[in-house]
Design a protein around this motif. Sequence first.
Motif, PDB file in Angstrom:
ATOM      1  N   ARG B  22       0.811  -1.207   0.000  1.00 28.17           N
ATOM      2  CA  ARG B  22       0.000   0.000   0.000  1.00 28.17           C
ATOM      3  C   ARG B  22       0.850   1.264   0.000  1.00 28.17           C
ATOM      4  N   THR B  23       1.920   1.253   0.788  1.00 29.01           N
ATOM      5  CA  THR B  23       2.709   2.485   0.838  1.00 29.01           C
ATOM      6  C   THR B  23       4.137   2.262   1.315  1.00 29.01           C
ATOM      7  N   SER B 221      -0.923  -4.545   2.414  1.00 30.89           N
ATOM      8  CA  SER B 221      -2.359  -4.492   2.203  1.00 30.89           C
ATOM      9  C   SER B 221      -2.869  -5.901   1.936  1.00 30.89           C
ATOM     10  N   GLY B 222      -3.943  -6.042   1.202  1.00 30.37           N
ATOM     11  CA  GLY B 222      -4.350  -7.375   0.785  1.00 30.37           C
ATOM     12  C   GLY B 222      -5.675  -7.910   1.247  1.00 30.37           C
ATOM     13  N   ILE B 274       7.212  -2.569   9.594  1.00 27.54           N
ATOM     14  CA  ILE B 274       6.146  -2.950   8.675  1.00 27.54           C
ATOM     15  C   ILE B 274       4.837  -2.734   9.428  1.00 27.54           C
ATOM     16  N   ASP B 275       3.907  -2.064   8.789  1.00 30.62           N
ATOM     17  CA  ASP B 275       2.574  -1.935   9.368  1.00 30.62           C
ATOM     18  C   ASP B 275       1.694  -3.014   8.751  1.00 30.62           C
ATOM     19  N   LEU B 276       1.170  -3.887   9.615  1.00 27.29           N
ATOM     20  CA  LEU B 276       0.451  -5.075   9.125  1.00 27.29           C
ATOM     21  C   LEU B 276      -1.000  -4.826   8.739  1.00 27.29           C
ATOM     22  N   SER B 277      -1.383  -3.563   8.666  1.00 23.77           N
ATOM     23  CA  SER B 277      -2.807  -3.312   8.460  1.00 23.77           C
ATOM     24  C   SER B 277      -3.348  -3.840   7.135  1.00 23.77           C
TER      25      SER B 277
END
Lengths: 90, 454
Positions: B22-23, B221-222, B274-277
């Motif tokens: 995502r980013t 993302s995902g 890493i942001d797991l959102s």
Amino acid sequence: MEKGIITVVGSDQVGIIAKVCTYLADTNVNILDISQTIISGYFTMMMIVDTSRSTKEFNVLTTEMAQLGEDIGVSIKLQHEDIFNKMHRL
Amino acid sequence: MINIYEVNETNQMIENQNLDVRTITIGISLLDCIDSSLTKTCDNIYSKIMRIARDLVSTGESIEKKYGIPIVNKRISVTPIAIIGGACCHSTKDYVEIAKTLDICAKKLGVNFIGGYSAIVSKGMTKADRLLIESIPEAMSVTDFVCSSVNVGSTKTGINMDAIKLLGDIIKKTAEYTKDQESIGCAKLVVFCNAPDDNPFMAGAFHGVSESDAIINVGVSGPGVMHEAIKHARGKDFGELCEIIKKTAFKITRVGQLVAMEASEALHIPFGIIDLSLAPTPAVGDSIADCLESMGLERTGAPGTTAALAILNDQVKKGGVMASSYVGGLSGAFIPVSEDQGMIRAVNDGALTLEKLEAMTCVCSVGLDMIAIPGHTKSTTIAGIIADEMAIGMINAKTTAVRVIPVVGKGIGETVEFGGLLGYAPIMPVNQYSCDEFIERGGRIPAPIHSFKN
């Protein structure tokens, strides 16, 4: 060695492998392994290649292979193998 | 050696299930840009951002090509601007000048957003904090890519109700200032409790003062991939469902980790987190609501929704932490309304209300996100909504946030179009009873007790 994975997906036709291999030979990319099968009705071929002695940069190969695919009428992708190793291997 | 089925699985995720990174967000400290002259401060900010993030977009594009995976956004977050402008800003106009400088950087670099037009006022507001907050309506209306956030509470400090009261007015004003663009200014403003210092997602990203000079944070993302995986678990018990979510989250996160390491090396900037959102987009098939519904709910909002979201959120974390050594940011499942087709459908069908969304935020990663409400909603009512959400964050020691948009000139039953990643949203009804007296009290809500957890 810098390994890339080439996938060719589309409807089967004469000369797909020949055209891909010719391009690889022209750019000095070595083929290490080839396998093919039919997944969900589509011709799917996978090649493991070594791009370390290629005459072209990896990202240039990626763009040109995608273009070659468009010319033949199939989807051709070249990706660095690490994305698959990271996702499927611990 | 990798086999053809594994390769096919990865490429199916990318091509048919919207798998993307995502980013990539570069966090940049602007502490060394502080000066008593506004012009000098703006110059310093401009040169530092342009120097550090110069190659961000081209590096992102190069990684996309190498691995054949889209990287949707390239973003920048900076030190909360209230701190940076403290010495040189004597009016709201001065702060707006800094916002304009940030906007110019974003445009020149070609990044999607720049976050950090922020103030951290969990306990009290300095004069500078207040000026920054008061400048938000104008700053959001004269810039395109600047995002703003205000942290108004934390589990350690309690909640700053003066700031919340002020923000009720500021959100209304921001809506008014950007009324020609469907009040879009409010979509770039988030109010937080327990905001993390290293969040790569917008609009709430800022580069906390506890961070190093520059850092790379990556948001994965995902939801589409997760939805596809959950569909295959139909009829299986919760143990098996959880296994499937965990494994899928692991695979998604490993790609994020790969991209983060690669970007860090290419840009010579250390890797942060890493942001797991799981972050939805308005694209069909990229929806958190779809994931919840594929667990067995007729519509998101039905009884069982909060439990389903709790499972999703927790299993995503469990799978993700195995895939990366450094996990941070918000990490969980986002439930924005306007950015998620399934959420929009649930609201339109009358299955999902603001109250149910509030309950869902108790177990998900952020909060009331991208919710359009009637333009005539009172500022005290908005403050009340914020206070409720902040209380959930404070008591449960989690991050919560509010991003509501009181769309000027629109009422219940109408729809608002923001465009792009921000999507579109039906205007949702808000409880009509007043909380005026409660909000008018002012002051602080004391920090909660950390024992007797019941």
